[in-house]
Design a protein around this motif. Structure first.
Motif: not given
Length: 162
Positions: A70-72, A112-117
């Motif tokens: 899993p991505f964290t 599950g990949l985290r992004w900052q918008v």
């Protein structure tokens, strides 16, 4: 491919994810799909092993590793947006189909990949020499999920509660 490219690990969804990401961002493409020439721990002969793709001119790789890894939140991809319309568009696209809103402009996509918008003005506010104004913008951001450019500007300028 760039000399250094992030490689994203998927169980079996590397090609699907690369196609999804390329559909969300301009100047993006799936460049090469490599199939396994032999059975590997993560793939069988002939299955997609590795995908090279480009997002907004940046090269990426996606690997089908066969295991859930899993991505964290320890790593995320940051999307710099020129205005609220762009924030809204990327936010909707990346949370669609099973993504989740997190906090402070962060989200998790369907893989599950985290992004900052992040709207460009927020970076300007945080870099400001006016520590009080920067603090107001930061406090306002801490109370948001998806970032709101108008509310951030109001906080920075001292026109709102923050």
């Amino acid at each position: 491919m760039s000399k250094i490219s992030p490689c994203l690990w998927f169980k079996t969804e590397a090609e699907e994810a690369a196609n999804f990401y390329a559909s969300v961002f301009p100047d993006s493409s799936v460049d090469k799909v490599t199939r396994a020439s032999i059975d590997t721990p993560g793939t069988k002969t002939g299955a997609v092993l590795f995908v090279e793709f480009t997002l907004c001119g940046q090269s990426f790789q996606a690997l089908n590793g066969g295991e859930d890894k899993p991505f964290t939140e320890a790593i995320s991809l940051s999307v710099l947006c020129k205005d609220q319309a762009e924030v809204d568009r990327y936010w909707a696209a990346l949370t669609a189909g099973g993504g989740a809103e997190i906090a402070c402009g962060w989200l998790s996509d369907r893989y599950g990949l985290r992004w900052q918008v992040v709207p460009e003005p927020m970076l300007q506010y945080l870099r400001s020499d006016d520590a009080e104004a920067a603090g107001r913008a930061m406090r306002a951001m801490m109370d948001m999920v998806k970032l709101d450019v108008a509310k951030l500007a109001a906080a920075y300028e001292g026109r709102g509660a923050a």
